[in-house]
Scaffold this active site. Structure first.
Site, mmCIF file in Angstrom:
data_model
loop_
_atom_site.group_PDB
_atom_site.id
_atom_site.type_symbol
_atom_site.label_atom_id
_atom_site.label_comp_id
_atom_site.label_asym_id
_atom_site.label_seq_id
_atom_site.Cartn_x
_atom_site.Cartn_y
_atom_site.Cartn_z
ATOM 1 C CG HIS A 64 -2.002 -0.982 1.193
ATOM 2 N ND1 HIS A 64 -3.120 -0.871 1.984
ATOM 3 C CD2 HIS A 64 -2.167 -2.116 0.474
ATOM 4 C CE1 HIS A 64 -3.933 -1.889 1.757
ATOM 5 N NE2 HIS A 64 -3.366 -2.666 0.835
ATOM 6 C CD GLU A 66 -1.928 4.287 3.278
ATOM 7 O OE1 GLU A 66 -1.691 3.654 2.219
ATOM 8 O OE2 GLU A 66 -3.052 4.311 3.803
ATOM 9 C CB CYS A 94 -6.633 -0.193 5.276
ATOM 10 S SG CYS A 94 -4.934 -0.799 5.097
ATOM 11 C CB CYS A 97 -2.019 1.761 6.103
ATOM 12 S SG CYS A 97 -1.715 0.941 4.511
#
Length: 160
Positions: A64, A66, A94, A97
């Site tokens: 992801h 992040e 999420c 993260c």
């Protein structure tokens, strides 16, 4: 999304500038057929790390934006503690993260679009400010939310 009784965090001109940078990273992710999310870690006006979603490209469910930005920032400074930084991300983090953000000790998170299905910075839950954890972040949500939401909506509309 401050805790009860806390003052509403303010959006700074730097927040807008860095969120525009995150949106550009998100556009690049979309161009690569990835979900258009971009993130960067900033300290003292300089980017320490940046990332764009790459789960498909890397065949990695943890890739992801992040997480990639946090990894790069930690490597660049040679320390996993990202103190005195701000993480900018175009979509509310999420659970995975948010956990990485807390573990990295990032003190401030600025996000664009809320994520009512998976957001852990106030939408579904608020892991970033959970008082049971040893670290809590200041959270500023909704920064350039319309632009971030449009990127996501356009991306998914094109795939239907």
């Amino acid at each position: 999304m401050p805790s009860a009784g806390a003052p509403e965090p303010s959006i700074t001109p730097d927040d807008l500038r860095w969120m525009e940078h995150a949106l550009e990273l998100a556009r690049r992710a979309g161009d690569a057929e990835e979900v258009p999310v971009g993130a960067l870690v900033v300290r003292d006006g300089a980017v320490l790390g940046e990332g764009a979603n790459a789960t498909i490209t890397r065949s990695d469910p943890t890739a992801h934006a992040e997480v990639l930005a946090i990894r790069e920032a930690a490597m660049r400074q040679g320390d996993w503690r990202l103190l005195d930084t701000t993480l900018y991300v175009t979509l509310e983090p999420c659970g995975m993260c948010a956990g990485a953000i807390v573990l990295a000790r990032i003190p401030r998170v600025v996000f664009g679009a809320p994520d009512p299905k998976a957001g852990m910075a106030g939408s579904l839950e608020n892991l970033l400010q959970d008082s049971r954890l040893n670290h809590r972040c200041q959270v500023v949500g909704g920064v350039m939310a319309e632009a971030a939401s449009k990127l996501l909506k356009d991306f998914f509309r094109a795939r239907r």
